[in-house]
Write an enzyme that holds these catalytic residues in place. Structure first.
Site, PDB file in Angstrom:
ATOM      1  N   HIS A  50       7.805 -26.230  -0.605  1.00 50.64           N
ATOM      2  CA  HIS A  50       6.868 -27.750  -0.962  1.00 50.64           C
ATOM      3  C   HIS A  50       5.876 -27.048  -1.946  1.00 50.64           C
ATOM      4  O   HIS A  50       5.195 -27.962  -2.143  1.00 50.64           O
ATOM      5  CB  HIS A  50       6.803 -28.725   0.453  1.00 50.64           C
ATOM      6  N   GLU A  94       0.911  -1.665   0.221  1.00 53.24           N
ATOM      7  CA  GLU A  94      -0.246  -0.041   0.022  1.00 53.24           C
ATOM      8  C   GLU A  94       0.788   1.415  -0.421  1.00 53.24           C
ATOM      9  O   GLU A  94       0.758   2.713  -0.745  1.00 53.24           O
ATOM     10  CB  GLU A  94      -1.348   0.126   0.924  1.00 53.24           C
ATOM     11  N   LYS A 141     -13.019   2.228  -1.471  1.00 55.14           N
ATOM     12  CA  LYS A 141     -14.208   2.127  -0.771  1.00 55.14           C
ATOM     13  C   LYS A 141     -15.485   3.571  -0.992  1.00 55.14           C
ATOM     14  O   LYS A 141     -16.390   3.417  -1.471  1.00 55.14           O
ATOM     15  CB  LYS A 141     -13.603   3.465   0.655  1.00 55.14           C
TER      16      LYS A 141
END
Ligand code: PA5
Length: 476
Positions: A331, A302, A445
């Site tokens: 793995h 961010e 938002k």
């Protein structure tokens, strides 16, 4: 945990080993030379000075958190003591920076099965951090909570985030129906003292409130009440956390990259980005640090993912942060890290002394391929596997460096968090971007507000309504 003398602090100093970023170790195609670093010394010093000059101002209030919270810390410790006496569950309602720090510190410094321990062993409330608005998760949470024994902490700096405020509305309604006027005893607010709606609501409802300082953005807020209150409730030594941050701050007072761990890693990441390394993998070799990688992903992503620089030029910079866990992801991911595109910097976090030692039991004497493990410890195995991964990456010419914590404790975690915050600030300064804004997050938002018909977002709603309709041909 007791912060001991200067010698102890030094023994707890975290270290950065960046040999494997250097051409001498991974080859000159990928690695950097001492000359590369020297040639960019000026850039590093400029970034150092920008960060220093802006300390404690604007959105850099977080640099002062290790020093300016004495009264707040006392209040938090007292509040936490009372919470521990009355409640068995502490539930954080928050998202992004309001959630990731508390989760990371909880995982790092509490028993790894804290919530599953019986109360007598736990000695602190269980912690739940609710950072989504998945209805199934909300119902599941309510299914396991005994509300009489639960206190909620609603955390939102803006006091406007839809997810957090929706959670608040749901929970407060339940509390009011059940406890009437006493609902406020089950809710604490952490928010901005001046901005947004939560502060107004908290005042009307008479909630105990902690404040997020103006100059502290969500992702830089772990060391303010956002993170300190949940940590204190869990019995974590928050003074040691802050002391660790202050210790790292002191280590980073030098403009010499060889002496400033956050500055050298910032410069190396910056140079790597210039060479097309668009991915930053954070790979701790400790389950306790698993969510530090999550927290880092928000901080790095961010802060540095920006479309324009400070001069208004389109730059589209940033590195995609990826979390990985050693040894688990050996793995799963390491095949790609070792043989895939040369587009990553891999940061390994090592722990010198784990808080437990587990011996690998004797057995399978007739099967040497299994028996070789016997007589060793899991500690030796995880350490060997970390070194093996480092070796495998290095021999495949993959940029990697290792941050070592002598052990995981509040003092070292404080150092680690603060080092990453400073590194982010230095890197942002090198990129000449605004490290502390998040227009991309605000965009999402605002679109949500528009879809929900919030007043003031009519234009966004109209824009969204006019977006090209989906073509059914592309849906199968
Ligand atoms: O770092 C940030 O500022 C954001 O990611 C916020 O933490 C997140 O959007 C939540 O915002 P708020 O604390 O205002 O609810």
């Amino acid at each position: 945990m007791k912060i001991k003398n200067a010698e102890w602090r030094k023994s707890m100093q975290i270290k950065v080993d960046y040999n494997n970023m250097m051409a001498d170790y991974i080859g000159k195609e990928q690695g950097f030379t001492a000359k590369n670093l020297a040639d960019n010394k000026k850039l590093a010093i400029q970034a150092f000075e920008t960060v220093n000059k802006n300390r404690g101002t604007g959105m850099m209030g977080w640099t002062e958190l290790p020093y300016n919270q004495k009264e707040i810390v006392d209040d938090i410790i007292l509040t936490a003591k009372n919470i521990k006496k009355k409640f068995d569950n502490f539930v954080v309602l928050g998202i992004g920076g309001s959630a990731l720090g508390p989760i990371a510190v909880f995982q790092a410094l509490c028993h790894l099965r804290h919530n599953e321990l019986p109360k007598s062993k736990r000695k602190a409330p269980k912690l739940y951090v609710e950072d989504n608005v998945d209805p199934e998760r909300m119902v599941a949470l309510l299914d396991v909570l005994d509300l009489d024994k639960t206190i909620f902490n609603v955390v939102t700096k803006s006091g406007a985030t839809s997810e957090t405020m929706a959670q608040y509305l749901i929970i407060m309604d339940i509390l009011k129906k059940r406890y009437g006027d006493k609902a406020k005893d089950h809710m604490i607010a952490t928010t901005s003292a001046h901005k947004g709606n939560l502060i107004k609501i908290a005042q009307v409802e008479g909630l105990k409130t902690f404040y997020i300082p103006d100059g502290v953005g969500g992702r830089f807020s772990e060391l303010c009440p956002v993170g300190l209150l949940p940590a204190a409730v869990l019995g974590i030594d928050i003074k040691a956390l802050l002391a660790g941050a202050a210790y790292m701050d002191k280590l980073c007072k030098s403009r010499d990259i060889k002496k400033n761990p956050a500055l050298v890693t910032a410069l190396l990441e910056y140079l790597a980005m210039q060479n097309g390394k668009n991915i930053s993998v954070m790979m701790p070799y400790a389950d306790s640090l698993k969510y530090i990688a999550d927290w880092y992903c928000q901080l790095w992503g961010e802060s540095l993912g920006k479309a324009v620089d400070n001069d208004g030029n389109e730059v589209f910079v940033g590195q995609t942060p990826v979390k990985a866990l050693g040894v688990t992801d050996q793995h799963s991911q390491v095949q790609l890290y070792r043989e895939g595109p040369f587009d990553k910097v891999i940061t390994i976090i090592a722990v010198e002394n784990y808080r437990n030692t587990v011996e690998i039991s004797k057995g399978c004497e007739d099967i040497p391929d299994v028996n070789f493990l016997c007589g060793h410890t899991m500690n030796e195995l995880i350490t060997a596997e970390r070194k093996a991964t480092e070796y495998a990456l290095t021999t495949a010419h993959r940029l990697n460096y290792t941050i070592t914590l002598p052990e995981v404790n509040a003092f070292t975690i404080g150092q680690l968090l603060f080092m990453f915050e400073l590194e982010t600030a230095y890197t942002g300064a090198m990129l000449n971007i605004d490290t502390f804004n998040q227009p991309g997050v605000e965009g999402g938002k605002n679109a949500t507000y528009a879809l929900f018909g919030k007043k003031g977002y009519e234009a966004t709603k109209a824009e969204m309504d006019n977006a090209p309709k989906k073509n059914s041909e592309y849906i199968c």
